[in-house]
Design a protein around this motif. Structure first.
Motif, PDB file in Angstrom:
ATOM      1  N   TYR A   1     -32.713  87.018 -33.306  1.00 24.01           N
ATOM      2  CA  TYR A   1     -32.101  85.783 -33.807  1.00 24.01           C
ATOM      3  C   TYR A   1     -32.365  85.618 -35.299  1.00 24.01           C
ATOM      4  CZ  TYR A   1     -30.833  80.849 -34.114  1.00 24.01           C
ATOM      5  OH  TYR A   1     -30.241  79.662 -34.462  1.00 24.01           O
ATOM      6  N   GLU A   2     -33.574  85.930 -35.726  1.00 24.12           N
ATOM      7  CA  GLU A   2     -33.933  85.783 -37.144  1.00 24.12           C
ATOM      8  C   GLU A   2     -33.124  86.740 -38.012  1.00 24.12           C
ATOM      9  OE1 GLU A   2     -37.971  86.723 -39.459  1.00 24.12           O
ATOM     10  OE2 GLU A   2     -38.134  84.974 -38.140  1.00 24.12           O
ATOM     11  N   ILE A   3     -32.979  87.986 -37.581  1.00 26.83           N
ATOM     12  CA  ILE A   3     -32.205  88.964 -38.346  1.00 26.83           C
ATOM     13  C   ILE A   3     -30.730  88.569 -38.380  1.00 26.83           C
ATOM     14  CG2 ILE A   3     -31.353  91.342 -38.343  1.00 26.83           C
ATOM     15  CD1 ILE A   3     -34.061  92.241 -37.343  1.00 26.83           C
ATOM     16  N   SER A   4     -30.175  88.192 -37.230  1.00 29.55           N
ATOM     17  CA  SER A   4     -28.752  87.869 -37.147  1.00 29.55           C
ATOM     18  C   SER A   4     -28.384  86.687 -38.034  1.00 29.55           C
ATOM     19  CB  SER A   4     -28.358  87.576 -35.695  1.00 29.55           C
ATOM     20  OG  SER A   4     -28.586  88.695 -34.880  1.00 29.55           O
ATOM     21  N   THR A   5     -29.143  85.610 -37.941  1.00 27.16           N
ATOM     22  CA  THR A   5     -28.838  84.434 -38.758  1.00 27.16           C
ATOM     23  C   THR A   5     -29.181  84.677 -40.227  1.00 27.16           C
ATOM     24  OG1 THR A   5     -30.999  83.502 -38.151  1.00 27.16           O
ATOM     25  CG2 THR A   5     -29.089  82.802 -36.863  1.00 27.16           C
ATOM     26  N   GLY A   6     -30.219  85.480 -40.476  1.00 30.21           N
ATOM     27  CA  GLY A   6     -30.584  85.782 -41.857  1.00 30.21           C
ATOM     28  C   GLY A   6     -29.539  86.622 -42.565  1.00 30.21           C
ATOM     29  N   LEU A   7     -28.898  87.527 -41.843  1.00 26.74           N
ATOM     30  CA  LEU A   7     -27.877  88.391 -42.436  1.00 26.74           C
ATOM     31  C   LEU A   7     -26.514  87.711 -42.519  1.00 26.74           C
ATOM     32  CD1 LEU A   7     -28.615  91.851 -40.716  1.00 26.74           C
ATOM     33  CD2 LEU A   7     -29.036  91.245 -43.107  1.00 26.74           C
ATOM     34  N   LEU A   8     -26.181  86.927 -41.496  1.00 27.38           N
ATOM     35  CA  LEU A   8     -24.805  86.434 -41.363  1.00 27.38           C
ATOM     36  C   LEU A   8     -24.675  84.920 -41.397  1.00 27.38           C
ATOM     37  CD1 LEU A   8     -23.815  88.855 -38.438  1.00 27.38           C
ATOM     38  CD2 LEU A   8     -23.335  89.148 -40.876  1.00 27.38           C
ATOM     39  N   GLY A   9     -25.768  84.217 -41.645  1.00 29.12           N
ATOM     40  CA  GLY A   9     -25.691  82.763 -41.631  1.00 29.12           C
ATOM     41  C   GLY A   9     -25.710  82.237 -40.209  1.00 29.12           C
ATOM     42  N   LYS A  10     -25.702  80.916 -40.068  1.00 28.40           N
ATOM     43  CA  LYS A  10     -25.848  80.301 -38.748  1.00 28.40           C
ATOM     44  C   LYS A  10     -24.704  80.672 -37.809  1.00 28.40           C
ATOM     45  CE  LYS A  10     -28.252  77.342 -36.208  1.00 28.40           C
ATOM     46  NZ  LYS A  10     -29.683  77.529 -35.908  1.00 28.40           N
ATOM     47  N   VAL A  11     -23.466  80.484 -38.262  1.00 24.73           N
ATOM     48  CA  VAL A  11     -22.313  80.740 -37.386  1.00 24.73           C
ATOM     49  C   VAL A  11     -22.165  82.233 -37.100  1.00 24.73           C
ATOM     50  CG1 VAL A  11     -19.813  80.560 -37.136  1.00 24.73           C
ATOM     51  CG2 VAL A  11     -21.103  78.679 -38.169  1.00 24.73           C
TER      52      VAL A  11
ATOM     53  N   THR B   1     -33.923  95.385 -54.370  1.00 28.88           N
ATOM     54  CA  THR B   1     -35.367  95.315 -54.612  1.00 28.88           C
ATOM     55  C   THR B   1     -36.114  94.810 -53.390  1.00 28.88           C
ATOM     56  OG1 THR B   1     -35.019  94.915 -56.973  1.00 28.88           O
ATOM     57  CG2 THR B   1     -37.174  94.327 -56.062  1.00 28.88           C
ATOM     58  N   ASN B   2     -35.614  93.740 -52.785  1.00 26.14           N
ATOM     59  CA  ASN B   2     -36.332  93.105 -51.683  1.00 26.14           C
ATOM     60  C   ASN B   2     -35.888  93.564 -50.297  1.00 26.14           C
ATOM     61  OD1 ASN B   2     -37.987  91.379 -53.303  1.00 26.14           O
ATOM     62  ND2 ASN B   2     -36.173  90.164 -53.731  1.00 26.14           N
ATOM     63  N   HIS B   3     -34.640  94.054 -50.198  1.00 25.88           N
ATOM     64  CA  HIS B   3     -34.144  94.434 -48.873  1.00 25.88           C
ATOM     65  C   HIS B   3     -33.424  95.779 -48.898  1.00 25.88           C
ATOM     66  CE1 HIS B   3     -35.216  90.564 -47.147  1.00 25.88           C
ATOM     67  NE2 HIS B   3     -34.680  89.991 -48.198  1.00 25.88           N
ATOM     68  N   PRO B   4     -34.067  96.814 -49.417  1.00 25.84           N
ATOM     69  CA  PRO B   4     -33.402  98.125 -49.454  1.00 25.84           C
ATOM     70  C   PRO B   4     -33.368  98.771 -48.077  1.00 25.84           C
ATOM     71  CG  PRO B   4     -35.666  98.354 -50.173  1.00 25.84           C
ATOM     72  CD  PRO B   4     -35.445  96.883 -49.938  1.00 25.84           C
ATOM     73  N   MET B   5     -32.375  99.616 -47.855  1.00 28.86           N
ATOM     74  CA  MET B   5     -32.352 100.443 -46.653  1.00 28.86           C
ATOM     75  C   MET B   5     -33.194 101.676 -46.974  1.00 28.86           C
ATOM     76  SD  MET B   5     -28.359  99.955 -45.546  1.00 28.86           S
ATOM     77  CE  MET B   5     -28.560 100.627 -43.910  1.00 28.86           C
TER      78      MET B   5
ATOM     79  N   SER C   1     -32.169 100.150 -38.679  1.00 29.39           N
ATOM     80  CA  SER C   1     -31.945  99.996 -40.119  1.00 29.39           C
ATOM     81  C   SER C   1     -32.054  98.538 -40.532  1.00 29.39           C
ATOM     82  CB  SER C   1     -30.565 100.537 -40.501  1.00 29.39           C
ATOM     83  OG  SER C   1     -30.446 101.900 -40.169  1.00 29.39           O
ATOM     84  N   ALA C   2     -31.484  97.655 -39.706  1.00 24.41           N
ATOM     85  CA  ALA C   2     -31.544  96.226 -40.013  1.00 24.41           C
ATOM     86  C   ALA C   2     -32.986  95.734 -40.026  1.00 24.41           C
ATOM     87  CB  ALA C   2     -30.719  95.438 -39.004  1.00 24.41           C
ATOM     88  N   GLY C   3     -33.790  96.178 -39.053  1.00 25.70           N
ATOM     89  CA  GLY C   3     -35.181  95.753 -38.999  1.00 25.70           C
ATOM     90  C   GLY C   3     -35.985  96.219 -40.191  1.00 25.70           C
ATOM     91  N   ILE C   4     -35.785  97.475 -40.574  1.00 30.44           N
ATOM     92  CA  ILE C   4     -36.517  98.021 -41.722  1.00 30.44           C
ATOM     93  C   ILE C   4     -36.128  97.304 -43.011  1.00 30.44           C
ATOM     94  CG2 ILE C   4     -36.797 100.083 -43.168  1.00 30.44           C
ATOM     95  CD1 ILE C   4     -36.535 101.738 -40.573  1.00 30.44           C
ATOM     96  N   ALA C   5     -34.821  97.104 -43.215  1.00 29.04           N
ATOM     97  CA  ALA C   5     -34.355  96.467 -44.451  1.00 29.04           C
ATOM     98  C   ALA C   5     -34.706  94.985 -44.489  1.00 29.04           C
ATOM     99  CB  ALA C   5     -32.847  96.661 -44.597  1.00 29.04           C
ATOM    100  N   PHE C   6     -34.558  94.312 -43.363  1.00 23.89           N
ATOM    101  CA  PHE C   6     -34.760  92.860 -43.329  1.00 23.89           C
ATOM    102  C   PHE C   6     -36.202  92.484 -43.599  1.00 23.89           C
ATOM    103  CE2 PHE C   6     -35.159  88.645 -41.464  1.00 23.89           C
ATOM    104  CZ  PHE C   6     -33.984  88.031 -41.878  1.00 23.89           C
TER     105      PHE C   6
ATOM    106  N   ALA D   1     -49.475  92.720 -50.941  1.00 23.47           N
ATOM    107  CA  ALA D   1     -50.214  91.489 -50.687  1.00 23.47           C
ATOM    108  C   ALA D   1     -49.461  90.568 -49.734  1.00 23.47           C
ATOM    109  CB  ALA D   1     -50.487  90.762 -52.000  1.00 23.47           C
ATOM    110  N   VAL D   2     -48.152  90.705 -49.723  1.00 26.88           N
ATOM    111  CA  VAL D   2     -47.332  89.854 -48.855  1.00 26.88           C
ATOM    112  C   VAL D   2     -47.220  90.441 -47.455  1.00 26.88           C
ATOM    113  CG1 VAL D   2     -45.031  88.856 -48.538  1.00 26.88           C
ATOM    114  CG2 VAL D   2     -46.032  88.984 -50.827  1.00 26.88           C
ATOM    115  N   GLY D   3     -47.116  91.759 -47.394  1.00 26.49           N
ATOM    116  CA  GLY D   3     -46.982  92.409 -46.091  1.00 26.49           C
ATOM    117  C   GLY D   3     -45.996  93.549 -46.150  1.00 26.49           C
ATOM    118  N   SER D   4     -45.980  94.367 -45.121  1.00 26.62           N
ATOM    119  CA  SER D   4     -45.095  95.524 -45.069  1.00 26.62           C
ATOM    120  C   SER D   4     -44.059  95.344 -43.970  1.00 26.62           C
ATOM    121  CB  SER D   4     -45.914  96.781 -44.801  1.00 26.62           C
ATOM    122  OG  SER D   4     -46.526  96.678 -43.531  1.00 26.62           O
ATOM    123  N   ILE D   5     -43.178  96.327 -43.836  1.00 26.86           N
ATOM    124  CA  ILE D   5     -42.194  96.302 -42.751  1.00 26.86           C
ATOM    125  C   ILE D   5     -42.907  96.115 -41.421  1.00 26.86           C
ATOM    126  CG2 ILE D   5     -40.392  97.613 -41.568  1.00 26.86           C
ATOM    127  CD1 ILE D   5     -40.258  99.387 -44.089  1.00 26.86           C
TER     128      ILE D   5
END
Length: 486
Positions: A318-328, A213-217, A286-291, A298-302
């Motif tokens: 950095y935001e995409i990488s840590t958001g998808l895979l955690g800090k490490v 719902t929130n992060h579809p490809m 793909s990561a940018g569009i889905a993320f 009202a919140v915003g678009s891609i």
């Protein structure tokens, strides 16, 4: 998600089908390659096929297929089409011809190759143009890598500190024989690159499955989702740059052409590396569009989210990488991203050295002569690194694609001269001529800023004029044997 996997399958299939077709049209043979006929221990060093492929991939896969693909995602899933078709029919052909023509011209730089097939006037233009482009590339990747590393280190180790560290590495990689530093470090960088690709690609797919719902490809749409008002043509085609076709690659392929031991390895090394880069670009788009997808207007678009971050930059990655895979996991992925600009920036300055050496016939076996070229190049690079990154990137994109256009025309003339299938180069050359000329007329940083109603037809007319010149001077010359543009 269906669009993503179809696009991925097309890229892989394109390598095996169209890549093989292009290779067959060129007719590689068993003649001695430059590194076999006269190795010099510095630039002409025989390398095994797997190492040559890896170095070629890392040379060309700078920040373009990452930052460029993320910025291209601002236009929405239509970016998939350009990455796929651009890679298969334009970028792959461009890189293959650049590398193979260099092999057949004793490892010559792209400026010398262009001069041979397009005339002496174009050679002089390309000498200056390619050196300027290479320095810009080195600067862009030096600053980009430093920004990525700075995001993972304490504030005391700021971006400028890492610029100096990266610059020192660039100096050594530009100066030393290719098999002493680049050949030793690149397998490590290659592992980082693989971890990054698998991590970001796998993380995007898993997140889309677990949270559709929130992060579809998002599936393919030709709708322009760019809230800034910029049109798909020509802005997206220039923004994605290295993820589909890049003139920078034409400056890198000759470096590996000096190390290839058999012409028949060309498809795997040159065309194959471009397809691999297209896959990297596809993963990040793909990561940018889905993320950044959000169903709530009202919140915003891609595009709104990506525009707020400035498109593709170190913060976005950095935001995409840590958001998808955690800090490490995110830090591991970012290290893979860091490998891309470092391994392209070092060879950008190295290619600039080789281009100048070819230009003035300076022997590069002598360490002192290499040093005399390396120090000024790196000094200029460091001085320009203080210029705003976004400004440098905008000028880089246009000059980069214009160089690709010229390299393709040179390849088309060569194919005509050998009575081979010139259409594989002439069609993408004409297309890129239209893209580059339209952007030149419309881009705000290039000052003309003509409206689309004028720029679109003017770009097409210029492209057709270039094709007409090619046809009447090369394919069907009025004067027999006139195969170059003097």
């Amino acid at each position: 998600m269906i669009t993503f996997f179809i696009a991925l399958a097309c890229l892989i299939g394109g390598y095996f089908v169209y890549g093989k077709f292009v290779d067959k049209m060129f007719h590689p043979d068993d003649r001695a390659t430059p590194c076999v006929s006269h190795p010099d221990g510095v630039d002409y060093c025989p390398l095994p096929k797997w190492r040559a492929f890896l170095i070629q991939l890392l040379n060309i896969a700078g920040l373009g297929p990452i930052f460029g693909a993320l910025s291209g995602a601002i236009w929405g899933p239509s970016v998939y089409l350009w990455i796929v078709f651009g890679t298969i029919f334009a970028g792959g052909v461009h890189d293959y011809l650049s590398g193979m023509l260099s092999i057949r011209n004793d490892g010559a730089s792209i400026s010398e190759i262009t001069g041979k097939y397009l005339g002496n006037g174009m050679k002089q233009v390309m000498r200056v143009f390619s050196v300027i482009l290479l320095v810009m590339v080195g600067i862009v990747f030096m600053v980009g890598a430093a920004g990525l590393i700075a995001n993972m280190t304490p504030p005391a180790l700021n971006k400028q500190f890492w610029v100096i560290v990266v610059l020192i590495y660039f100096f050594l990689a530009t100066l030393l024989p290719i098999d002493k530093l680049i050949g030793k470090l690149y397998p490590v960088f290659g592992i980082c690159l693989i971890i990054m690709a698998l991590g970001v690609g796998g993380g995007t797919v898993i997140r889309a499955i677990s949270d559709p719902t929130n992060h579809p490809m998002v599936e393919l749409t030709l709708q322009n989702l760019n809230d800034s008002g910029k049109s798909i043509w020509p802005f997206m085609f220039l923004t994605v740059a290295c993820g589909a076709i890049s003139g920078f690659h034409a400056t890198q392929s000759p470096m590996i052409a000096r190390c290839v031991t058999n012409e028949k390895e060309g498809r795997q090394i040159f065309y194959g590396a471009m397809v691999a880069e297209g896959i990297i670009a596809l993963l990040w788009a793909s990561a940018g569009i889905a993320f950044y997808y959000n169903r709530d207007p009202a919140v915003g678009s891609i595009t709104a989210n990506l525009l707020a971050l400035g498109g593709g930059n170190s913060t976005t990655v950095y935001e995409i990488s840590t958001g998808l895979l955690g800090k490490v996991g995110g830090i591991l992925a970012v290290l893979g991203v860091v490998a891309c600009p470092i391994t392209s920036g070092d060879t950008a300055f190295r290619s600039a050295r080789l281009t100048i050496a070819d230009w003035f016939h300076i022997d590069q076996v002598d360490m002192k002569k290499r040093l005399a070229l390396t120090l000024p190049l790196l000094g200029i690079g460091y001085a320009v690194s203080f210029v705003d990154y976004q400004v440098v990137w905008r000028y880089f994109t246009w000059s980069n694609q214009t160089l690709a256009m010229i390299a393709l025309w040179a390849g088309a003339v060569y194919l005509v001269s050998q009575k081979l299938n010139f259409w594989i180069a002439a069609v993408p050359a004409t297309f890129m001529s239209a893209v580059s000329m339209t952007y030149l007329l419309m881009a705000p940083e290039l000052y003309l800023q003509l409206p689309a109603s004028i720029a679109y037809p003017a770009g097409i007319v210029v492209a057709l004029a270039f094709f007409a010149i090619f046809w009447f001077r090369a394919v069907n010359p009025a004067k027999k044997g006139s195969l170059v543009f003097e």
